[in-house]
Design a protein around this motif. Structure first.
Motif, PDB file in Angstrom:
ATOM      1  N   UNK A  12     -41.365  30.958  20.494  1.00  0.00           N
ATOM      2  CA  UNK A  12     -40.519  31.494  21.566  1.00  0.00           C
ATOM      3  C   UNK A  12     -39.089  30.953  21.517  1.00  0.00           C
ATOM      4  N   UNK A  13     -38.137  31.856  21.693  1.00  0.00           N
ATOM      5  CA  UNK A  13     -36.732  31.471  21.721  1.00  0.00           C
ATOM      6  C   UNK A  13     -36.037  31.505  20.376  1.00  0.00           C
ATOM      7  N   UNK A  14     -36.754  31.895  19.316  1.00  0.00           N
ATOM      8  CA  UNK A  14     -36.126  31.943  17.994  1.00  0.00           C
ATOM      9  C   UNK A  14     -35.796  33.378  17.597  1.00  0.00           C
ATOM     10  N   UNK A  15     -34.968  33.494  16.599  1.00  0.00           N
ATOM     11  CA  UNK A  15     -34.639  34.807  16.046  1.00  0.00           C
ATOM     12  C   UNK A  15     -35.767  35.233  15.102  1.00  0.00           C
ATOM     13  N   UNK A  16     -35.841  36.519  14.778  1.00  0.00           N
ATOM     14  CA  UNK A  16     -36.835  36.953  13.800  1.00  0.00           C
ATOM     15  C   UNK A  16     -36.708  36.218  12.457  1.00  0.00           C
ATOM     16  N   UNK A  17     -35.491  35.969  11.999  1.00  0.00           N
ATOM     17  CA  UNK A  17     -35.313  35.258  10.723  1.00  0.00           C
ATOM     18  C   UNK A  17     -35.838  33.827  10.809  1.00  0.00           C
ATOM     19  N   UNK A  46     -31.676  26.984   9.585  1.00  0.00           N
ATOM     20  CA  UNK A  46     -32.766  26.733   8.635  1.00  0.00           C
ATOM     21  C   UNK A  46     -33.167  25.265   8.641  1.00  0.00           C
ATOM     22  N   UNK A  47     -32.207  24.368   8.679  1.00  0.00           N
ATOM     23  CA  UNK A  47     -32.522  22.935   8.730  1.00  0.00           C
ATOM     24  C   UNK A  47     -33.310  22.604   9.990  1.00  0.00           C
ATOM     25  N   UNK A  48     -32.897  23.193  11.114  1.00  0.00           N
ATOM     26  CA  UNK A  48     -33.590  22.941  12.371  1.00  0.00           C
ATOM     27  C   UNK A  48     -35.031  23.445  12.303  1.00  0.00           C
ATOM     28  N   UNK A  49     -35.219  24.657  11.788  1.00  0.00           N
ATOM     29  CA  UNK A  49     -36.556  25.244  11.697  1.00  0.00           C
ATOM     30  C   UNK A  49     -37.433  24.454  10.737  1.00  0.00           C
TER      31      UNK A  49
END
Length: 69
Positions: A12-17, A46-49
């Motif tokens: 939740x709260x993220x973009x599709x990518x 990307x680093x955060x994910x």
């Protein structure tokens, strides 16, 4: 393509990518993910994910069920 609804199921709260990257990085057996971008904000996202823990098995199975339908 990951839809907004599926992205919210994944994280939740993220973009599709970002959600797609999280699923990829959480998939058993995946050791490396090759990324490409010319935008600093994409690298930061990307680093955060990739710093997040893997998704729970239950969530991965739900994603597979949705994509397989």
């Amino acid at each position: 393509m990951v839809t907004d609804e599926l992205a919210q199921l994944i994280d939740p709260g993220t973009t599709p990518a970002e959600a797609a990257l999280r699923v990829t990085a959480s998939t058993p057996g995946v050791k490396h993910v090759i990324l490409g971008s010319g935008r600093a904000q994409h690298w930061q996202a990307a680093q955060r994910v990739l710093a997040l823990p893997p998704l729970p098995d239950k969530t991965l199975h739900e994603v597979i069920d949705v994509l397989g339908a």
